[in-house]
Motif scaffolding. Structure first.
Motif, PDB file in Angstrom:
ATOM      1  N   THR A 122      15.671   1.426   4.061  1.00 25.30           N
ATOM      2  CA  THR A 122      14.323   0.971   4.353  1.00 25.30           C
ATOM      3  C   THR A 122      13.354   1.436   3.275  1.00 25.30           C
ATOM      4  O   THR A 122      13.310   2.626   2.964  1.00 25.30           O
ATOM      5  CB  THR A 122      13.878   1.537   5.714  1.00 25.30           C
ATOM      6  OG1 THR A 122      14.847   1.193   6.687  1.00 25.30           O
ATOM      7  CG2 THR A 122      12.519   1.012   6.119  1.00 25.30           C
ATOM      8  N   PRO A 123      12.529   0.549   2.719  1.00 22.99           N
ATOM      9  CA  PRO A 123      11.513   0.984   1.754  1.00 22.99           C
ATOM     10  C   PRO A 123      10.336   1.643   2.468  1.00 22.99           C
ATOM     11  O   PRO A 123      10.119   1.424   3.662  1.00 22.99           O
ATOM     12  CB  PRO A 123      11.082  -0.322   1.081  1.00 22.99           C
ATOM     13  CG  PRO A 123      11.376  -1.386   2.083  1.00 22.99           C
ATOM     14  CD  PRO A 123      12.548  -0.907   2.889  1.00 22.99           C
ATOM     15  N   ILE A 124       9.571   2.445   1.733  1.00 25.52           N
ATOM     16  CA  ILE A 124       8.337   3.018   2.265  1.00 25.52           C
ATOM     17  C   ILE A 124       7.225   2.807   1.245  1.00 25.52           C
ATOM     18  O   ILE A 124       7.482   2.627   0.051  1.00 25.52           O
ATOM     19  CB  ILE A 124       8.472   4.517   2.604  1.00 25.52           C
ATOM     20  CG1 ILE A 124       8.712   5.368   1.344  1.00 25.52           C
ATOM     21  CG2 ILE A 124       9.537   4.755   3.647  1.00 25.52           C
ATOM     22  CD1 ILE A 124       8.519   6.861   1.554  1.00 25.52           C
ATOM     23  N   ALA A 125       5.977   2.851   1.716  1.00 34.52           N
ATOM     24  CA  ALA A 125       4.797   2.783   0.855  1.00 34.52           C
ATOM     25  C   ALA A 125       4.113   4.139   0.890  1.00 34.52           C
ATOM     26  O   ALA A 125       3.909   4.709   1.961  1.00 34.52           O
ATOM     27  CB  ALA A 125       3.850   1.698   1.340  1.00 34.52           C
ATOM     28  N   VAL A 126       3.780   4.662  -0.273  1.00 34.36           N
ATOM     29  CA  VAL A 126       3.102   5.960  -0.360  1.00 34.36           C
ATOM     30  C   VAL A 126       2.240   5.967  -1.624  1.00 34.36           C
ATOM     31  O   VAL A 126       2.665   5.497  -2.674  1.00 34.36           O
ATOM     32  CB  VAL A 126       4.119   7.132  -0.354  1.00 34.36           C
ATOM     33  CG1 VAL A 126       5.064   7.065  -1.532  1.00 34.36           C
ATOM     34  CG2 VAL A 126       3.424   8.471  -0.302  1.00 34.36           C
ATOM     35  N   ASN A 127       1.023   6.463  -1.497  1.00 39.47           N
ATOM     36  CA  ASN A 127       0.105   6.476  -2.637  1.00 39.47           C
ATOM     37  C   ASN A 127       0.223   7.811  -3.358  1.00 39.47           C
ATOM     38  O   ASN A 127      -0.496   8.759  -3.070  1.00 39.47           O
ATOM     39  CB  ASN A 127      -1.327   6.230  -2.157  1.00 39.47           C
ATOM     40  CG  ASN A 127      -2.238   5.825  -3.294  1.00 39.47           C
ATOM     41  OD1 ASN A 127      -1.938   6.084  -4.456  1.00 39.47           O
ATOM     42  ND2 ASN A 127      -3.343   5.195  -2.974  1.00 39.47           N
ATOM     43  N   THR A 128       1.136   7.877  -4.318  1.00 41.32           N
ATOM     44  CA  THR A 128       1.411   9.134  -5.015  1.00 41.32           C
ATOM     45  C   THR A 128       0.511   9.355  -6.224  1.00 41.32           C
ATOM     46  O   THR A 128       0.402  10.483  -6.699  1.00 41.32           O
ATOM     47  CB  THR A 128       2.880   9.183  -5.495  1.00 41.32           C
ATOM     48  OG1 THR A 128       3.115   8.070  -6.359  1.00 41.32           O
ATOM     49  CG2 THR A 128       3.829   9.140  -4.316  1.00 41.32           C
ATOM     50  N   ILE A 129      -0.133   8.299  -6.738  1.00 41.28           N
ATOM     51  CA  ILE A 129      -0.966   8.470  -7.934  1.00 41.28           C
ATOM     52  C   ILE A 129      -2.443   8.187  -7.665  1.00 41.28           C
ATOM     53  O   ILE A 129      -3.249   8.191  -8.581  1.00 41.28           O
ATOM     54  CB  ILE A 129      -0.446   7.615  -9.117  1.00 41.28           C
ATOM     55  CG1 ILE A 129      -0.376   6.135  -8.759  1.00 41.28           C
ATOM     56  CG2 ILE A 129       0.907   8.106  -9.582  1.00 41.28           C
ATOM     57  CD1 ILE A 129       0.026   5.243  -9.918  1.00 41.28           C
ATOM     58  N   GLY A 130      -2.790   7.921  -6.405  1.00 45.85           N
ATOM     59  CA  GLY A 130      -4.192   7.755  -6.047  1.00 45.85           C
ATOM     60  C   GLY A 130      -4.810   6.448  -6.473  1.00 45.85           C
ATOM     61  O   GLY A 130      -6.028   6.355  -6.612  1.00 45.85           O
ATOM     62  N   GLY A 131      -4.010   5.413  -6.683  1.00 44.68           N
ATOM     63  CA  GLY A 131      -4.540   4.112  -7.074  1.00 44.68           C
ATOM     64  C   GLY A 131      -5.056   3.327  -5.886  1.00 44.68           C
ATOM     65  O   GLY A 131      -5.057   3.790  -4.741  1.00 44.68           O
ATOM     66  N   ALA A 132      -5.489   2.091  -6.151  1.00 40.71           N
ATOM     67  CA  ALA A 132      -6.035   1.229  -5.098  1.00 40.71           C
ATOM     68  C   ALA A 132      -4.962   0.806  -4.110  1.00 40.71           C
ATOM     69  O   ALA A 132      -5.242   0.594  -2.931  1.00 40.71           O
ATOM     70  CB  ALA A 132      -6.693   0.005  -5.726  1.00 40.71           C
ATOM     71  N   ALA A 133      -3.740   0.652  -4.574  1.00 40.69           N
ATOM     72  CA  ALA A 133      -2.634   0.239  -3.701  1.00 40.69           C
ATOM     73  C   ALA A 133      -1.544   1.297  -3.750  1.00 40.69           C
ATOM     74  O   ALA A 133      -1.336   1.950  -4.787  1.00 40.69           O
ATOM     75  CB  ALA A 133      -2.062  -1.105  -4.158  1.00 40.69           C
TER      76      ALA A 133
END
Length: 195
Positions: free
Chosen positions: A25-36
């Protein structure tokens, strides 16, 4: 209530040992602080790190064995740690199924940090669990009650035909507590503050 969704992008990913039955399963995580947020997407023995806005590949890295769970990401001392679980079958015969269940840690550049491996085995007289099915994912949160969400939990599915729960504090790869569960499991732990 109606919800409308629009596909932003579509990307085909493959790694060694990929099969049509892998349920990573993929996950979404904002590791670099961008807009997406970024997307961490497993495929076979490879973890892909994708730009969430357009699906462009930022980088990828292989692990030992086949990834059969969702990655987990958490922040530790201002840096992100990405965990992914994989399995490597070592024996499969009429009486026993054995494998290594491996958790590998990466930084956000997918540079290797460490891994831990637990030998798994069970008697085929109990059941037969395909290694192409999803196995437990690591889960992260504040488990020691004394800091940020940098602790993690892992269930190994069948050590000597019994599942094991282990708790790791402060991003460590050495467990602080463990418990034996009854039977085999493919269930991942969940970390939530209920009080």
């Amino acid at each position: 209530t109606q919800v409308q969704a629009q596909q932003l992008w579509n990307r085909s990913l493959s790694g060694g040992f990929s099969t049509n039955n892998n349920l990573s399963t993929p996950i979404a995580v904002n590791t670099i602080g961008g807009a997406a947020p970024e997307i961490l997407a497993p495929a076979g023995d490879r973890l892909f790190y994708l730009n969430g806005a357009d699906g462009a590949e930022i980088r990828n890295q292989t692990v030992d064995g086949t990834i059969v769970s969702a990655p987990t990401a958490f922040e530790r001392a201002g840096a992100w740690i990405i965990l992914v679980a994989s399995t490597n079958r070592t024996t499969a015969n009429i009486t026993t199924v054995a494998s290594d269940f491996i958790v590998t840690a990466f930084d956000t550049s997918l540079n290797f940090l460490w891994n831990i491996s637990r030998a798994q085995s069970y008697s085929t007289s109990l059941a037969y669990k395909s290694l192409d099915l999803q196995l437990p994912s690591p889960a992260a949160g504040n488990l020691d009650g004394a800091g940020p969400f940098d602790d993690w939990a892992l269930v190994t599915p069948y050590e000597n035909s019994l599942a094991q729960l282990r708790i790791f504090y402060n991003g460590s790869n050495s467990f602080a507590a463990n418990a034996t569960l009854q039977g085999l499991t493919g269930s991942a732990p969940a970390v939530v503050d209920l009080d």
